[in-house]
Design an enzyme around this catalytic site. Structure first.
Site, PDB file in Angstrom:
ATOM      1  N   ASP A 170      19.487  -4.058  33.668  1.00  0.00           N
ATOM      2  CA  ASP A 170      20.487  -3.216  33.008  1.00  0.00           C
ATOM      3  C   ASP A 170      21.854  -3.785  33.353  1.00  0.00           C
ATOM      4  O   ASP A 170      22.032  -4.362  34.439  1.00  0.00           O
ATOM      5  CB  ASP A 170      20.368  -1.760  33.478  1.00  0.00           C
ATOM      6  CG  ASP A 170      20.945  -0.794  32.455  1.00  0.00           C
ATOM      7  OD1 ASP A 170      20.163  -0.075  31.806  1.00  0.00           O
ATOM      8  OD2 ASP A 170      22.188  -0.768  32.288  1.00  0.00           O
ATOM      9  N   THR A 188      20.127   3.394  20.518  1.00  0.00           N
ATOM     10  CA  THR A 188      20.696   3.220  19.175  1.00  0.00           C
ATOM     11  C   THR A 188      21.270   4.564  18.726  1.00  0.00           C
ATOM     12  O   THR A 188      20.719   5.220  17.837  1.00  0.00           O
ATOM     13  CB  THR A 188      19.616   2.743  18.171  1.00  0.00           C
ATOM     14  OG1 THR A 188      18.480   3.612  18.256  1.00  0.00           O
ATOM     15  CG2 THR A 188      19.182   1.327  18.463  1.00  0.00           C
ATOM     16  N   GLY A 246      17.091  19.287  18.916  1.00  0.00           N
ATOM     17  CA  GLY A 246      18.255  18.520  19.351  1.00  0.00           C
ATOM     18  C   GLY A 246      17.749  17.312  20.108  1.00  0.00           C
ATOM     19  O   GLY A 246      16.637  16.845  19.864  1.00  0.00           O
ATOM     20  N   PHE A 299       4.962  22.215  16.966  1.00  0.00           N
ATOM     21  CA  PHE A 299       6.230  22.011  16.253  1.00  0.00           C
ATOM     22  C   PHE A 299       6.425  23.028  15.135  1.00  0.00           C
ATOM     23  O   PHE A 299       7.078  22.773  14.141  1.00  0.00           O
ATOM     24  CB  PHE A 299       6.355  20.562  15.745  1.00  0.00           C
ATOM     25  CG  PHE A 299       6.828  19.664  16.839  1.00  0.00           C
ATOM     26  CD1 PHE A 299       5.999  19.356  17.895  1.00  0.00           C
ATOM     27  CD2 PHE A 299       8.128  19.189  16.855  1.00  0.00           C
ATOM     28  CE1 PHE A 299       6.439  18.594  18.956  1.00  0.00           C
ATOM     29  CE2 PHE A 299       8.584  18.420  17.912  1.00  0.00           C
ATOM     30  CZ  PHE A 299       7.730  18.119  18.962  1.00  0.00           C
ATOM     31  N   LEU A 300       5.826  24.176  15.340  1.00  0.00           N
ATOM     32  CA  LEU A 300       5.974  25.258  14.373  1.00  0.00           C
ATOM     33  C   LEU A 300       6.564  26.478  15.071  1.00  0.00           C
ATOM     34  O   LEU A 300       6.358  27.606  14.663  1.00  0.00           O
ATOM     35  CB  LEU A 300       4.597  25.592  13.769  1.00  0.00           C
ATOM     36  CG  LEU A 300       4.611  26.282  12.411  1.00  0.00           C
ATOM     37  CD1 LEU A 300       5.149  25.354  11.326  1.00  0.00           C
ATOM     38  CD2 LEU A 300       3.215  26.770  12.024  1.00  0.00           C
ATOM     39  N   CYS A 310      16.976  11.931  20.016  1.00  0.00           N
ATOM     40  CA  CYS A 310      16.154  11.232  19.011  1.00  0.00           C
ATOM     41  C   CYS A 310      16.140  11.908  17.646  1.00  0.00           C
ATOM     42  O   CYS A 310      16.668  11.365  16.677  1.00  0.00           O
ATOM     43  CB  CYS A 310      14.730  11.089  19.520  1.00  0.00           C
ATOM     44  SG  CYS A 310      14.599   9.906  20.861  1.00  0.00           S
ATOM     45  N   ARG A 328      22.063  15.675  25.295  1.00  0.00           N
ATOM     46  CA  ARG A 328      22.536  15.057  24.050  1.00  0.00           C
ATOM     47  C   ARG A 328      22.176  15.952  22.858  1.00  0.00           C
ATOM     48  O   ARG A 328      21.036  16.355  22.707  1.00  0.00           O
ATOM     49  CB  ARG A 328      21.916  13.668  23.874  1.00  0.00           C
ATOM     50  CG  ARG A 328      22.523  12.627  24.789  1.00  0.00           C
ATOM     51  CD  ARG A 328      21.811  11.317  24.655  1.00  0.00           C
ATOM     52  NE  ARG A 328      20.435  11.398  25.137  1.00  0.00           N
ATOM     53  CZ  ARG A 328      19.506  10.452  24.960  1.00  0.00           C
ATOM     54  NH1 ARG A 328      19.808   9.371  24.298  1.00  0.00           N
ATOM     55  NH2 ARG A 328      18.299  10.607  25.440  1.00  0.00           N
ATOM     56  N   GLU A 352      10.505  13.285  26.161  1.00  0.00           N
ATOM     57  CA  GLU A 352      11.098  13.589  27.453  1.00  0.00           C
ATOM     58  C   GLU A 352      10.307  14.745  28.070  1.00  0.00           C
ATOM     59  O   GLU A 352       9.851  15.642  27.369  1.00  0.00           O
ATOM     60  CB  GLU A 352      12.570  13.943  27.290  1.00  0.00           C
ATOM     61  CG  GLU A 352      13.344  12.776  26.716  1.00  0.00           C
ATOM     62  CD  GLU A 352      14.847  12.938  26.790  1.00  0.00           C
ATOM     63  OE1 GLU A 352      15.323  13.825  27.512  1.00  0.00           O
ATOM     64  OE2 GLU A 352      15.531  12.161  26.112  1.00  0.00           O
ATOM     65  N   GLU A 356       8.177   3.298  20.379  1.00  0.00           N
ATOM     66  CA  GLU A 356       7.623   4.219  21.369  1.00  0.00           C
ATOM     67  C   GLU A 356       7.732   5.635  20.827  1.00  0.00           C
ATOM     68  O   GLU A 356       8.603   5.937  20.035  1.00  0.00           O
ATOM     69  CB  GLU A 356       8.370   4.063  22.699  1.00  0.00           C
ATOM     70  CG  GLU A 356       9.885   4.303  22.592  1.00  0.00           C
ATOM     71  CD  GLU A 356      10.268   5.748  22.496  1.00  0.00           C
ATOM     72  OE1 GLU A 356       9.526   6.560  23.070  1.00  0.00           O
ATOM     73  OE2 GLU A 356      11.285   6.058  21.851  1.00  0.00           O
TER      74      GLU A 356
HETATM   75  C1  UDX Z   1      10.965  13.182  20.241  1.00  0.00           C
HETATM   76  C2  UDX Z   1       9.575  12.806  19.692  1.00  0.00           C
HETATM   77  O1  UDX Z   1       8.659  13.868  19.925  1.00  0.00           O
HETATM   78  C3  UDX Z   1       9.090  11.541  20.359  1.00  0.00           C
HETATM   79  O2  UDX Z   1       7.836  11.176  19.813  1.00  0.00           O
HETATM   80  C4  UDX Z   1      10.104  10.454  20.108  1.00  0.00           C
HETATM   81  O3  UDX Z   1       9.721   9.256  20.658  1.00  0.00           O
HETATM   82  C5  UDX Z   1      11.471  10.874  20.645  1.00  0.00           C
HETATM   83  O4  UDX Z   1      11.851  12.099  20.047  1.00  0.00           O
HETATM   84  P1  UDX Z   1      11.911  14.383  22.418  1.00  0.00           P
HETATM   85  O5  UDX Z   1      13.275  14.124  21.867  1.00  0.00           O
HETATM   86  O6  UDX Z   1      11.639  14.125  23.864  1.00  0.00           O
HETATM   87  O7  UDX Z   1      10.828  13.491  21.620  1.00  0.00           O
HETATM   88  O8  UDX Z   1      11.608  15.907  22.127  1.00  0.00           O
HETATM   89  P2  UDX Z   1      10.479  16.781  21.415  1.00  0.00           P
HETATM   90  O9  UDX Z   1       9.552  17.323  22.415  1.00  0.00           O
HETATM   91  O10 UDX Z   1       9.907  16.083  20.253  1.00  0.00           O
HETATM   92  O11 UDX Z   1      11.398  17.995  20.898  1.00  0.00           O
HETATM   93  C6  UDX Z   1      12.475  17.755  20.000  1.00  0.00           C
HETATM   94  C7  UDX Z   1      13.261  19.005  19.750  1.00  0.00           C
HETATM   95  O12 UDX Z   1      12.550  19.903  18.900  1.00  0.00           O
HETATM   96  C8  UDX Z   1      13.633  19.816  20.990  1.00  0.00           C
HETATM   97  O13 UDX Z   1      15.000  20.194  20.884  1.00  0.00           O
HETATM   98  C9  UDX Z   1      12.729  21.031  20.916  1.00  0.00           C
HETATM   99  O14 UDX Z   1      13.304  22.154  21.544  1.00  0.00           O
HETATM  100  C10 UDX Z   1      12.604  21.214  19.418  1.00  0.00           C
HETATM  101  N1  UDX Z   1      11.411  21.935  18.982  1.00  0.00           N
HETATM  102  C11 UDX Z   1      10.176  21.410  19.218  1.00  0.00           C
HETATM  103  C12 UDX Z   1      11.523  23.122  18.288  1.00  0.00           C
HETATM  104  O15 UDX Z   1      12.642  23.613  18.053  1.00  0.00           O
HETATM  105  N2  UDX Z   1      10.402  23.770  17.850  1.00  0.00           N
HETATM  106  C13 UDX Z   1       9.164  23.262  18.061  1.00  0.00           C
HETATM  107  O16 UDX Z   1       8.184  23.861  17.628  1.00  0.00           O
HETATM  108  C14 UDX Z   1       9.053  22.043  18.777  1.00  0.00           C
END
Ligand code: UDX
Length: 449
Positions: free
Chosen positions: A39, A95, A270, A262-263, A273, A343, A165, A161
């Site tokens: 790094d 990115t 947020g 994710f429902l 990613c 973030r 998190e 990937e």
């Molecule tokens: C995400 C992708 O899941 C991962 O595959 C990719 O590589 C990077 O981006 P991450 O950002 O760690 O991973 O978070 P994730 O667990 O996917 O949650 C994303 C956001 O969605 C969070 O803010 C979470 O609170 C929100 N979320 C998730 C909801 O609001 N409702 C849900 O049902 C699920």
């Protein structure tokens, strides 16, 4: 799961030791590979070399210790050393969204290749892991070969990937799938040698061209974002009709074509990613003349932003219509539980909007206060949930940490100024809170059950 060292075991480097890179370097060393991680941030490298993970990720400090003890993981800031060491170089730099457009800022990835290429005197594979707009890898491949002394013996591949998190180790050691975007058989074989323990453990692999590999990542994140915004759009309809979005989501989830993951209705997505990836996808598709194909993502983003404003409105309603001078306790700052990442955190965005509307906002988060204080110095922070709630007119639960789900409303009720709660993640039991004398409001659910 570990490799027996053989002549075919490539030596790995990892460039960029942020969230993704640090996890990848640590896990690959634990799997049995020799890894050199780089790094440009000296402080980060010193911390990692001393066994300190500079962010919160459950289990990672223990894994770092294990990797360091094995003697297979080393850290450096010297790019020439990296070039001389590696058979496979993983590029793991960020990115982020550009400040003045929806597009992605590729400067870190480009800078890595620019600085590495002149030192590539022996055949190797450079593997991009960063999320990039489709077409980036093909463009960079030419630039890399032109700049490397080794010329066409240096190849570029893309290996997106999918790590979440809070689940970084599990997602790295037991990924749902591996995607190898390659331009040659040689690159494919080298990637197979690099991920041999995972392949032997049966992890499915999709071998594809560079463009498809780039697209898999943004398509996956777009799908996840769309699913979240779908249920949140239903929450808006529920708010208008008096229906209950939590019950609706439960009923939908029983259909395994839909599924419950994710429902979860609430304040929405947020993080580092999902938001920037869907925006960069819109931007890239428009550049390519296929903007219409992903124009729905603009609505996905808009629904997500509306949930934040609606949460502010609910807090205002709970405060009696005016936020000026009202003390609000905000529970949560991280973009999701089990992370200290703030973030594009919905919780902090709401907290900032409440503050801007004149409220006196006191925030508590179990892990993210340091990061939150840095990005939002205008807010006040407390050391515990109870301290944050002291005298509050409204309590807003904005990140669903387990410790917040477990709060006893009777105990919290003794310290607040008024028993009014906004459950923006739909995780509290409305009946229990109402029984304890609270006015309970949640996104997508009627004012009283
Ligand atoms: C995400 C992708 O899941 C991962 O595959 C990719 O590589 C990077 O981006 P991450 O950002 O760690 O991973 O978070 P994730 O667990 O996917 O949650 C994303 C956001 O969605 C969070 O803010 C979470 O609170 C929100 N979320 C998730 C909801 O609001 N409702 C849900 O049902 C699920």
């Amino acid at each position: 799961m570990s490799v027996t060292p053989t002549i075919d075991q490539p030596r790995l480097t990892v460039i960029g030791t942020g969230y993704l890179g640090a996890t990848h370097a640590i896990c690959m060393a634990v799997l049995g590979y020799e890894v050199l991680a780089l790094d440009r941030d000296h402080a980060k490298i010193e911390a990692l070399a001393a066994g300190v993970v500079p962010f919160h990720e459950p289990g990672l400090p223990e894994m770092l210790r294990k990797a360091l003890d094995s003697g297979r993981l080393r850290f450096t800031t010297d790019v020439a050393e990296v070039a001389a060491f590696g058979d496979v170089h993983f590029v793991c730099t960020g990115t982020p969204q550009l400040p003045d457009s929806l597009g992605a800022d590729l400067s870190q990835v480009e800078e890595v290749l620019r600085s590495l290429a002149p030192y590539l005197f022996r055949p190797c594979l450079v593997v991009g892991k960063s999320t990039v707009p489709v077409g980036t890898a093909a463009r960079l491949h030419g630039i890399l070969q032109a700049a490397a002394p080794c010329g066409s013996d240096v190849e570029l591949a893309w290996n997106p990937e999918f790590l979440r998190e809070g689940h970084a180790i599990e997602d790295t050691l037991h990924p749902s799938r591996l995607v190898f975007g390659v331009v040659s058989e040689r690159a494919r074989r080298l990637l197979e040698d690099t991920f041999r323990p995972l392949l032997d453990a049966g992890v499915p692999t999709v071998v594809t061209d560079l463009a498809t590999a780039e697209l898999v990542k943004v398509a996956a994140n777009s799908f996840l974002a769309t699913k979240i915004s779908f249920i949140n759009a239903m929450a808006e309809v529920c708010e208008t009709t008096g229906a209950d979005v939590s019950d609706l989501a439960s009923a939908l989830a029983y259909d395994d074509r839909i599924g419950g993951r994710f429902l979860k209705p609430g304040l929405g997505f947020g993080g580092g990613c999902l938001p920037k990836d869907i925006r960069a996808f819109i931007h890239r598709a428009e550049e390519l003349g296929t903007g219409q194909s992903v124009s729905f993502l603009r609505e996905v983003d808009a629904i997500n932003q509306r949930r934040r404003r609606r949460t502010v409105d609910l807090v205002r309603e709970q405060a009696g219509g005016d936020l000026r001078g009202v003390r609000v306790c905000v529970l949560g700052a991280a973009f999701k539980p089990h992370s200290d990442d703030t973030r594009d955190a919905p919780a902090l965005d709401v907290a900032a909007q409440l503050h801007a509307a004149g409220a006196h906002v006191v925030v508590f988060d179990p892990q993210a206060i340091e990061n939150a204080r840095r990005s939002h110095p205008q807010l006040e922070f407390a050391g515990t949930a109870l301290e944050a709630a002291e005298g509050a007119q409204v309590v807003a639960l904005l990140t669903e940490w387990d410790q917040f789900r477990g709060i006893d409303p009777r105990v919290l009720g003794r310290v607040v100024g008024a028993r009014a709660v906004v459950d923006a993640r739909n995780v509290l039991d409305a009946g229990t809170w109402r029984d304890a004398g609270w006015r309970y409001r949640a996104l997508g659910r009627a004012a009283a059950a």
